[in-house]
Design a protein around this motif. Structure first.
Motif, PDB file in Angstrom:
ATOM      1  N   LEU A  66      -5.242  -8.425   6.490  1.00  0.00           N
ATOM      2  CA  LEU A  66      -6.226  -7.496   6.423  1.00  0.00           C
ATOM      3  C   LEU A  66      -6.692  -7.114   7.350  1.00  0.00           C
ATOM      4  CD1 LEU A  66      -6.567  -4.950   3.827  1.00  0.00           C
ATOM      5  CD2 LEU A  66      -8.463  -6.856   3.341  1.00  0.00           C
ATOM      6  N   LYS A  67      -7.157  -7.826   8.448  1.00  0.00           N
ATOM      7  CA  LYS A  67      -8.848  -7.798   8.988  1.00  0.00           C
ATOM      8  C   LYS A  67      -7.516  -7.139  10.877  1.00  0.00           C
ATOM      9  CE  LYS A  67     -11.927 -11.154   7.844  1.00  0.00           C
ATOM     10  NZ  LYS A  67     -12.908 -12.492   7.527  1.00  0.00           N
ATOM     11  N   LYS A  68      -6.623  -7.652  10.793  1.00  0.00           N
ATOM     12  CA  LYS A  68      -5.695  -7.119  11.913  1.00  0.00           C
ATOM     13  C   LYS A  68      -5.221  -6.127  11.564  1.00  0.00           C
ATOM     14  CE  LYS A  68      -4.727 -11.793  12.948  1.00  0.00           C
ATOM     15  NZ  LYS A  68      -3.245 -12.700  13.154  1.00  0.00           N
ATOM     16  N   ALA A  69      -4.599  -5.753  10.255  1.00  0.00           N
ATOM     17  CA  ALA A  69      -4.284  -4.595  10.091  1.00  0.00           C
ATOM     18  C   ALA A  69      -5.112  -3.487   9.810  1.00  0.00           C
ATOM     19  CB  ALA A  69      -3.397  -4.197   8.674  1.00  0.00           C
ATOM     20  N   LYS A  70      -6.298  -3.751  10.105  1.00  0.00           N
ATOM     21  CA  LYS A  70      -7.783  -2.247   9.983  1.00  0.00           C
ATOM     22  C   LYS A  70      -7.904  -2.908  11.268  1.00  0.00           C
ATOM     23  CE  LYS A  70     -12.761  -2.236   7.998  1.00  0.00           C
ATOM     24  NZ  LYS A  70     -13.155  -2.441   7.720  1.00  0.00           N
ATOM     25  N   LYS A  71      -8.237  -3.698  12.149  1.00  0.00           N
ATOM     26  CA  LYS A  71      -8.368  -3.291  13.325  1.00  0.00           C
ATOM     27  C   LYS A  71      -7.460  -3.397  14.148  1.00  0.00           C
ATOM     28  CE  LYS A  71      -9.834  -6.238  17.610  1.00  0.00           C
ATOM     29  NZ  LYS A  71     -10.602  -7.666  17.748  1.00  0.00           N
ATOM     30  N   PHE A 127       0.876  -1.403  -0.105  1.00  0.00           N
ATOM     31  CA  PHE A 127       0.014  -0.043  -0.051  1.00  0.00           C
ATOM     32  C   PHE A 127       0.968   1.253  -0.106  1.00  0.00           C
ATOM     33  CE2 PHE A 127      -2.605  -3.162   1.971  1.00  0.00           C
ATOM     34  CZ  PHE A 127      -4.261  -3.527   0.967  1.00  0.00           C
ATOM     35  N   VAL A 128       0.433   2.268  -0.913  1.00  0.00           N
ATOM     36  CA  VAL A 128       1.568   3.114  -1.133  1.00  0.00           C
ATOM     37  C   VAL A 128       0.381   4.799  -0.391  1.00  0.00           C
ATOM     38  CG1 VAL A 128       2.811   4.448  -2.783  1.00  0.00           C
ATOM     39  CG2 VAL A 128       2.380   2.725  -2.643  1.00  0.00           C
ATOM     40  N   SER A 129       1.304   5.537  -0.043  1.00  0.00           N
ATOM     41  CA  SER A 129       0.781   6.540   0.633  1.00  0.00           C
ATOM     42  C   SER A 129       0.950   7.773  -0.404  1.00  0.00           C
ATOM     43  CB  SER A 129       0.663   6.829   2.306  1.00  0.00           C
ATOM     44  OG  SER A 129       0.600   7.771   1.807  1.00  0.00           O
ATOM     45  N   SER A 130       0.611   8.487  -0.599  1.00  0.00           N
ATOM     46  CA  SER A 130       1.126  10.256  -1.817  1.00  0.00           C
ATOM     47  C   SER A 130       0.553  11.042  -2.313  1.00  0.00           C
ATOM     48  CB  SER A 130       0.997   8.974  -3.320  1.00  0.00           C
ATOM     49  OG  SER A 130       0.156   8.639  -4.266  1.00  0.00           O
ATOM     50  N   ASP A 131       0.125  11.580  -2.231  1.00  0.00           N
ATOM     51  CA  ASP A 131      -0.336  13.126  -3.256  1.00  0.00           C
ATOM     52  C   ASP A 131      -1.775  12.801  -3.067  1.00  0.00           C
ATOM     53  OD1 ASP A 131       1.421  14.132  -2.227  1.00  0.00           O
ATOM     54  OD2 ASP A 131       2.132  14.613  -4.437  1.00  0.00           O
ATOM     55  N   GLU A 132      -2.038  11.190  -3.727  1.00  0.00           N
ATOM     56  CA  GLU A 132      -3.703  11.335  -4.386  1.00  0.00           C
ATOM     57  C   GLU A 132      -4.523  10.459  -3.611  1.00  0.00           C
ATOM     58  OE1 GLU A 132      -0.654  10.124  -6.572  1.00  0.00           O
ATOM     59  OE2 GLU A 132      -0.965  11.737  -7.072  1.00  0.00           O
ATOM     60  N   GLY A 133      -4.005  10.133  -1.991  1.00  0.00           N
ATOM     61  CA  GLY A 133      -3.967   9.160  -1.206  1.00  0.00           C
ATOM     62  C   GLY A 133      -3.381   8.218  -0.813  1.00  0.00           C
ATOM     63  N   VAL A 134      -3.749   7.265  -0.801  1.00  0.00           N
ATOM     64  CA  VAL A 134      -3.855   5.783  -0.136  1.00  0.00           C
ATOM     65  C   VAL A 134      -4.645   4.369  -1.025  1.00  0.00           C
ATOM     66  CG1 VAL A 134      -3.709   3.683   1.825  1.00  0.00           C
ATOM     67  CG2 VAL A 134      -3.149   5.965   2.064  1.00  0.00           C
ATOM     68  N   ILE A 184       1.734  -5.919   4.161  1.00  0.00           N
ATOM     69  CA  ILE A 184       1.441  -6.655   4.720  1.00  0.00           C
ATOM     70  C   ILE A 184       0.999  -7.961   3.766  1.00  0.00           C
ATOM     71  CG2 ILE A 184      -0.082  -5.198   5.719  1.00  0.00           C
ATOM     72  CD1 ILE A 184      -2.493  -5.797   3.965  1.00  0.00           C
ATOM     73  N   CYS A 185       1.159  -9.418   4.360  1.00  0.00           N
ATOM     74  CA  CYS A 185       0.473 -10.105   3.769  1.00  0.00           C
ATOM     75  C   CYS A 185      -0.315 -10.714   2.663  1.00  0.00           C
ATOM     76  CB  CYS A 185       0.517 -11.256   4.044  1.00  0.00           C
ATOM     77  SG  CYS A 185      -0.691 -11.931   5.954  1.00  0.00           S
ATOM     78  N   ASN A 186      -0.857 -11.049   1.664  1.00  0.00           N
ATOM     79  CA  ASN A 186      -1.875 -11.338   1.404  1.00  0.00           C
ATOM     80  C   ASN A 186      -3.007 -12.200   1.411  1.00  0.00           C
ATOM     81  OD1 ASN A 186      -3.664 -11.287  -0.984  1.00  0.00           O
ATOM     82  ND2 ASN A 186      -1.770 -11.996  -2.155  1.00  0.00           N
ATOM     83  N   SER A 187      -4.062 -11.998   2.681  1.00  0.00           N
ATOM     84  CA  SER A 187      -4.244 -12.728   2.646  1.00  0.00           C
ATOM     85  C   SER A 187      -5.322 -12.083   3.436  1.00  0.00           C
ATOM     86  CB  SER A 187      -3.952 -14.279   3.988  1.00  0.00           C
ATOM     87  OG  SER A 187      -3.810 -13.336   5.448  1.00  0.00           O
ATOM     88  N   PRO A 188      -6.835 -12.703   3.781  1.00  0.00           N
ATOM     89  CA  PRO A 188      -8.014 -11.884   4.358  1.00  0.00           C
ATOM     90  C   PRO A 188      -7.639 -11.988   5.933  1.00  0.00           C
ATOM     91  CG  PRO A 188      -8.793 -13.915   2.612  1.00  0.00           C
ATOM     92  CD  PRO A 188      -7.385 -13.933   3.460  1.00  0.00           C
ATOM     93  N   ASP A 189      -7.162 -12.619   6.533  1.00  0.00           N
ATOM     94  CA  ASP A 189      -6.694 -12.453   8.081  1.00  0.00           C
ATOM     95  C   ASP A 189      -6.260 -11.368   8.789  1.00  0.00           C
ATOM     96  OD1 ASP A 189      -8.319 -14.844   8.649  1.00  0.00           O
ATOM     97  OD2 ASP A 189      -7.162 -15.707   8.746  1.00  0.00           O
ATOM     98  N   VAL A 202      -9.562   1.515   1.357  1.00  0.00           N
ATOM     99  CA  VAL A 202      -8.613   0.938   0.636  1.00  0.00           C
ATOM    100  C   VAL A 202      -9.305  -0.393   0.701  1.00  0.00           C
ATOM    101  CG1 VAL A 202      -6.995   0.791   1.061  1.00  0.00           C
ATOM    102  CG2 VAL A 202      -7.566   3.190   0.779  1.00  0.00           C
ATOM    103  N   TYR A 203      -9.563  -0.692   1.889  1.00  0.00           N
ATOM    104  CA  TYR A 203     -10.004  -1.835   3.150  1.00  0.00           C
ATOM    105  C   TYR A 203     -10.690  -3.216   2.223  1.00  0.00           C
ATOM    106  CZ  TYR A 203      -6.780  -0.123   6.706  1.00  0.00           C
ATOM    107  OH  TYR A 203      -6.173   0.057   7.640  1.00  0.00           O
ATOM    108  N   ALA A 204     -12.141  -2.236   1.788  1.00  0.00           N
ATOM    109  CA  ALA A 204     -13.358  -2.541   1.359  1.00  0.00           C
ATOM    110  C   ALA A 204     -12.801  -3.600   0.003  1.00  0.00           C
ATOM    111  CB  ALA A 204     -14.409  -1.727   0.877  1.00  0.00           C
ATOM    112  N   ILE A 205     -12.414  -2.493  -0.741  1.00  0.00           N
ATOM    113  CA  ILE A 205     -11.950  -3.113  -2.594  1.00  0.00           C
ATOM    114  C   ILE A 205     -11.049  -4.598  -2.244  1.00  0.00           C
ATOM    115  CG2 ILE A 205      -9.494  -2.767  -4.562  1.00  0.00           C
ATOM    116  CD1 ILE A 205     -10.905  -0.105  -3.839  1.00  0.00           C
ATOM    117  N   GLN A 206     -10.107  -4.459  -0.690  1.00  0.00           N
ATOM    118  CA  GLN A 206      -9.375  -5.687  -0.838  1.00  0.00           C
ATOM    119  C   GLN A 206      -9.970  -7.002  -0.057  1.00  0.00           C
ATOM    120  OE1 GLN A 206      -6.215  -6.031  -2.232  1.00  0.00           O
ATOM    121  NE2 GLN A 206      -6.771  -3.886  -2.763  1.00  0.00           N
ATOM    122  N   GLU A 207     -10.744  -6.572   0.434  1.00  0.00           N
ATOM    123  CA  GLU A 207     -11.831  -7.804   0.941  1.00  0.00           C
ATOM    124  C   GLU A 207     -12.850  -8.825   0.177  1.00  0.00           C
ATOM    125  OE1 GLU A 207     -14.275  -5.726   4.016  1.00  0.00           O
ATOM    126  OE2 GLU A 207     -12.154  -5.648   5.723  1.00  0.00           O
TER     127      GLU A 207
END
Length: 66
Positions: free
Chosen positions: A39-44, A10-17, A32-37, A60-65
């Motif tokens: 992603l959920k841990k990173a979000k929480k 994931f990248v943070s730039s002038d356009e957003g994340v 982050i690792c490429n698994s739903p778990d 950003v989270y919704a796209i990956q889920e």
């Protein structure tokens, strides 16, 4: 430690994340690792927000889920 090809960047730039599929986008990056778990841990735990030093939108989270 995991191989870079198995991680999401994931990248943070002038356009957003956003998800960097090329792995070469300019800006502050966080992996982050490429698994739903992971992603959920990173979000929480707000791990991406801490690493990128900015707020991460729910889109950003919704796209990956999917």
């Amino acid at each position: 430690m995991k191989d870079k090809a198995l991680l999401l960047r994931f990248v943070s730039s002038d356009e957003g994340v956003y998800l960097d599929t090329s792995g070469k986008a300019q800006g502050r990056g966080a992996y982050i690792c490429n698994s739903p778990d992971c992603l959920k841990k990173a979000k929480k735990a707000r791990g991406l927000e801490r690493s990128l030093k900015r707020a991460v939108s729910q889109e950003v989270y919704a796209i990956q889920e999917r």
